[in-house]
Every structure is written in structure tokens, then in C-alpha cells.
Scaffold this motif. Structure first.
Motif, PDB file in Angstrom:
ATOM      1  N   LYS A   1      78.391  35.269   6.482  1.00 39.58           N
ATOM      2  CA  LYS A   1      78.611  34.603   7.508  1.00 39.58           C
ATOM      3  C   LYS A   1      78.350  33.145   7.737  1.00 39.58           C
ATOM      4  O   LYS A   1      78.846  32.477   8.187  1.00 39.58           O
ATOM      5  CB  LYS A   1      78.460  35.573   8.867  1.00 39.58           C
ATOM      6  CG  LYS A   1      79.251  35.221   9.917  1.00 39.58           C
ATOM      7  CD  LYS A   1      80.838  35.371   9.652  1.00 39.58           C
ATOM      8  CE  LYS A   1      81.687  34.518  10.598  1.00 39.58           C
ATOM      9  NZ  LYS A   1      83.118  34.827  10.039  1.00 39.58           N
ATOM     10  N   ALA A   2      76.970  32.989   7.627  1.00 37.91           N
ATOM     11  CA  ALA A   2      76.447  31.795   7.589  1.00 37.91           C
ATOM     12  C   ALA A   2      76.944  30.823   6.712  1.00 37.91           C
ATOM     13  O   ALA A   2      77.116  29.455   7.015  1.00 37.91           O
ATOM     14  CB  ALA A   2      74.763  31.617   7.420  1.00 37.91           C
ATOM     15  N   LEU A   3      77.643  30.985   5.666  1.00 38.52           N
ATOM     16  CA  LEU A   3      78.344  30.261   4.807  1.00 38.52           C
ATOM     17  C   LEU A   3      79.839  30.244   4.879  1.00 38.52           C
ATOM     18  O   LEU A   3      80.611  29.950   4.006  1.00 38.52           O
ATOM     19  CB  LEU A   3      77.747  30.620   3.335  1.00 38.52           C
ATOM     20  CG  LEU A   3      76.632  30.308   2.919  1.00 38.52           C
ATOM     21  CD1 LEU A   3      76.108  30.954   1.822  1.00 38.52           C
ATOM     22  CD2 LEU A   3      76.182  28.846   2.798  1.00 38.52           C
ATOM     23  N   ASN A   4      80.237  30.905   6.044  1.00 41.46           N
ATOM     24  CA  ASN A   4      81.537  31.027   6.459  1.00 41.46           C
ATOM     25  C   ASN A   4      82.422  31.886   5.454  1.00 41.46           C
ATOM     26  O   ASN A   4      83.562  31.639   5.249  1.00 41.46           O
ATOM     27  CB  ASN A   4      82.095  29.376   6.588  1.00 41.46           C
ATOM     28  CG  ASN A   4      81.533  28.723   7.649  1.00 41.46           C
ATOM     29  OD1 ASN A   4      81.460  28.982   8.726  1.00 41.46           O
ATOM     30  ND2 ASN A   4      81.466  27.571   7.186  1.00 41.46           N
TER      31      ASN A   4
ATOM     32  N   SER B   1      67.487  27.489  19.146  1.00 39.35           N
ATOM     33  CA  SER B   1      66.528  28.350  18.701  1.00 39.35           C
ATOM     34  C   SER B   1      66.655  29.188  17.408  1.00 39.35           C
ATOM     35  O   SER B   1      67.792  29.556  17.392  1.00 39.35           O
ATOM     36  CB  SER B   1      65.738  29.081  19.816  1.00 39.35           C
ATOM     37  OG  SER B   1      66.551  30.288  20.178  1.00 39.35           O
ATOM     38  N   ARG B   2      65.713  29.534  16.756  1.00 45.51           N
ATOM     39  CA  ARG B   2      66.103  30.406  15.663  1.00 45.51           C
ATOM     40  C   ARG B   2      66.568  32.052  16.190  1.00 45.51           C
ATOM     41  O   ARG B   2      67.625  32.407  15.500  1.00 45.51           O
ATOM     42  CB  ARG B   2      64.662  30.737  14.752  1.00 45.51           C
ATOM     43  CG  ARG B   2      64.334  29.361  13.946  1.00 45.51           C
ATOM     44  CD  ARG B   2      63.334  29.651  13.059  1.00 45.51           C
ATOM     45  NE  ARG B   2      62.126  30.207  13.700  1.00 45.51           N
ATOM     46  CZ  ARG B   2      60.967  30.481  12.838  1.00 45.51           C
ATOM     47  NH1 ARG B   2      61.021  30.227  11.616  1.00 45.51           N
ATOM     48  NH2 ARG B   2      59.966  30.571  13.308  1.00 45.51           N
ATOM     49  N   ILE B   3      66.093  32.317  17.257  1.00 42.69           N
ATOM     50  CA  ILE B   3      66.637  33.629  17.671  1.00 42.69           C
ATOM     51  C   ILE B   3      68.122  33.615  18.233  1.00 42.69           C
ATOM     52  O   ILE B   3      68.788  34.250  17.863  1.00 42.69           O
ATOM     53  CB  ILE B   3      65.698  34.253  18.988  1.00 42.69           C
ATOM     54  CG1 ILE B   3      66.015  35.586  19.163  1.00 42.69           C
ATOM     55  CG2 ILE B   3      65.788  33.462  20.053  1.00 42.69           C
ATOM     56  CD1 ILE B   3      66.072  36.640  17.881  1.00 42.69           C
ATOM     57  N   SER B   4      68.306  32.238  18.746  1.00 37.51           N
ATOM     58  CA  SER B   4      69.845  31.819  19.016  1.00 37.51           C
ATOM     59  C   SER B   4      70.545  32.086  18.015  1.00 37.51           C
ATOM     60  O   SER B   4      72.005  32.527  17.653  1.00 37.51           O
ATOM     61  CB  SER B   4      69.988  30.727  19.990  1.00 37.51           C
ATOM     62  OG  SER B   4      69.167  31.086  21.271  1.00 37.51           O
ATOM     63  N   THR B   5      70.336  31.315  16.902  1.00 37.33           N
ATOM     64  CA  THR B   5      71.005  31.231  15.713  1.00 37.33           C
ATOM     65  C   THR B   5      71.322  32.717  14.976  1.00 37.33           C
ATOM     66  O   THR B   5      72.394  33.003  14.643  1.00 37.33           O
ATOM     67  CB  THR B   5      70.277  30.279  14.658  1.00 37.33           C
ATOM     68  OG1 THR B   5      69.897  29.206  15.186  1.00 37.33           O
ATOM     69  CG2 THR B   5      71.177  30.162  13.267  1.00 37.33           C
ATOM     70  N   LEU B   6      70.085  33.383  15.077  1.00 33.86           N
ATOM     71  CA  LEU B   6      70.455  34.864  14.322  1.00 33.86           C
ATOM     72  C   LEU B   6      71.452  35.506  15.215  1.00 33.86           C
ATOM     73  O   LEU B   6      72.132  36.350  14.785  1.00 33.86           O
ATOM     74  CB  LEU B   6      68.967  35.396  14.190  1.00 33.86           C
ATOM     75  CG  LEU B   6      68.919  37.049  13.854  1.00 33.86           C
ATOM     76  CD1 LEU B   6      69.758  37.133  12.480  1.00 33.86           C
ATOM     77  CD2 LEU B   6      67.516  37.498  13.797  1.00 33.86           C
ATOM     78  N   THR B   7      71.031  35.482  16.634  1.00 30.96           N
ATOM     79  CA  THR B   7      72.071  36.412  17.511  1.00 30.96           C
ATOM     80  C   THR B   7      73.347  35.747  17.279  1.00 30.96           C
ATOM     81  O   THR B   7      74.415  36.500  17.361  1.00 30.96           O
ATOM     82  CB  THR B   7      71.554  36.109  19.018  1.00 30.96           C
ATOM     83  OG1 THR B   7      70.034  36.642  19.091  1.00 30.96           O
ATOM     84  CG2 THR B   7      72.439  36.875  19.976  1.00 30.96           C
ATOM     85  N   GLY B   8      73.541  34.331  17.227  1.00 33.17           N
ATOM     86  CA  GLY B   8      74.840  34.112  16.991  1.00 33.17           C
ATOM     87  C   GLY B   8      75.685  34.468  15.706  1.00 33.17           C
ATOM     88  O   GLY B   8      76.865  34.895  15.695  1.00 33.17           O
ATOM     89  N   LEU B   9      74.974  34.677  14.609  1.00 36.58           N
ATOM     90  CA  LEU B   9      75.332  35.216  13.403  1.00 36.58           C
ATOM     91  C   LEU B   9      75.904  36.433  13.631  1.00 36.58           C
ATOM     92  O   LEU B   9      76.945  36.838  13.301  1.00 36.58           O
ATOM     93  CB  LEU B   9      74.536  34.955  12.257  1.00 36.58           C
ATOM     94  CG  LEU B   9      74.370  33.624  11.708  1.00 36.58           C
ATOM     95  CD1 LEU B   9      73.086  33.615  10.673  1.00 36.58           C
ATOM     96  CD2 LEU B   9      75.644  33.218  10.948  1.00 36.58           C
TER      97      LEU B   9
END
Length: 223
Positions: free
Chosen positions: A159-162, A2-10
Motif C-alpha cells: 500500500k505504501a507503494l500504491n 509523525s511516524r505513528i500517523s503514517t502507519l495509522t494512515g497506511l
């Protein structure tokens, strides 16, 4: 995912990087970071943030100028710093500091070693790039608040781009040096720097992670 999981992960993966590899970040990656971060909201859509980004040679020149300023000038922020860190805020600050000192082997009471670690701020932790973040003086605290959102978005996009990063108020404590070095006008407030690049994940300074307050500590419901 989910998008919220992606954001939380970042958010959970991002950390304040205090040791970088020398490898430069491609220009198009940096442009993508800034292009993403510019979508944050701002008061009346003023979009007050301005970003000055250095490539490696320019970073090295600024590093030298900043270290000279630390030796010859008194620190002076454009915005007033905290009067104090009372209660839990001071506890969190001290905990973070001791986590860093423990990681890099600074013993309690070793003023020389703690001072040397503090000075790493002014070598930009050997990052190949630094972004100087400013906002218009005329917009005062609200311009600074809006720009804080941009800083967060910049680091999450990175961070999304490492790409690793660290936001540094310490650099802004020599605002006059920053402004003079980059020929910035007096009508812009120097708010912080973001040193960034590819983190040295084998360096002990990058081996710890700070804790976050429990939800019950920060969330108050009103029925």
C-alpha cells in the motif's frame, strides 16, 4: 507527519481489493515490498516465511490450474480452519459478507450469484500477480503465526507503494494443487495467497470498507 500517523494512515487506507487492473507491477517494486516485509519479528528470529511470486503469464497459468482444481478436487487446508465463528466474530463475518454482496448487487437468497462471487476468489480477482505464502511444517502453529506478521507487513508495504492486495485463505484451501503447481516440497505449509496489483477503484467490489471494533472492545487494562 509523525511516524505513528503514517502507519495509522497506511492501515486505514489498506483494504481487501477484489477487482484489479491488468497492469503488471514492476519487478523492482515487488522486490521492495518483500524486502520491507522481511523485517517483521519472528520467534527466535526463525524468519519462517517463504514467498513465491508470479509474473502475469505465470499468474494466468495458475489461475487456470486453480479453477480446474476447484471443479475436480475437494478443498483441503494444510492447517485446520475455524470450527465456527461464535458470537461477535460471526456477526463481523456476516456484516463483511453483506457489505460485499450489497456492493456488487447480490440479493439475499440468490445462491447462484453469491456462488459466482465466491468463485472470484479462484480467479484471483483478475490480479496480475499472486504471492503464495508458506512456512515450514516443522514449525507448526508458531511458524504460521510468525508468517502472519509477514503477510500484514507485505500488504502494508504494498500500500505504501500504491499497490493493492488481498490475502486469500480460499486459495490455501486447495493446498495440494498449489504445492503441485509450483513444485513446492511437502515440508512446507501453504498458509495463504496474496493477490496483488493496481486496484480497479471504479469496480463496485472495491466501493466499501469494513468497520473496526472499538478500542474498548479489544483492550483490557489490569491495574
Amino acid at each position: 507527519m509523525s511516524r505513528i500517523s503514517t502507519l495509522t494512515g497506511l492501515l486505514q487506507e489498506r483494504f481487501s481489493c477484489r477487482a484489479f487492473l491488468p497492469d503488471p507491477v514492476p519487478d523492482d517494486t515487488i522486490a521492495q515490498i518483500v524486502a520491507t516485509a522481511r523485517h517483521v519479528p519472528s520467534w527466535c528470529n526463525a524468519q519462517p516465511w517463504q514467498v513465491t511470486v508470479t509474473r502475469p503469464d505465470a499468474t494466468d497459468r495458475f489461475r487456470v490450474a486453480l479453477q480446474e482444481a476447484v471443479q475436480t478436487a475437494a478443498p483441503k487446508l494444510d492447517l485446520a480452519g475455524p470450527d465456527a465463528y461464535p458470537g461477535v466474530y460471526g456477526e463481523r463475518r456476516r456484516t463483511c459478507g453483506w457489505q460485499l454482496y450489497d456492493a456488487v448487487g447480490v440479493a439475499k437468497g440468490d445462491r447462484a450469484a453469491s456462488g459466482a462471487q465466491m468463485m472470484r476468489n479462484f480467479s484471483l480477482f483478475d490480479a496480475p500477480h499472486v504471492a503464495i505464502i508458506s512456512s515450514p511444517r516443522a514449525l507448526a502453529a508458531y511458524g504460521a503465526m510468525d508468517t502472519g506478521g509477514f503477510v500484514t507487513a507485505f500488504m502494508l508495504a504494498a500500500k505504501a507503494l500504491n499497490v493493492d492486495s488481498i490475502a486469500q485463505a480460499a486459495v490455501a484451501s486447495y493446498a495440494d494443487c498449489v504445492r503441485a503447481h509450483f513444485a513446492m516440497p511437502q515440508d512446507r505449509l501453504i498458509l495463504c495467497a496474496i493477490s496483488f496489483g493496481y486496484g480497479d477503484h471504479n469496480h463496485p467490489a472495491n466501493s466499501f470498507r469494513t468497520e473496526r471494533a472499538d478500542l474498548s472492545d479489544i483492550l483490557e487494562w489490569q491495574a
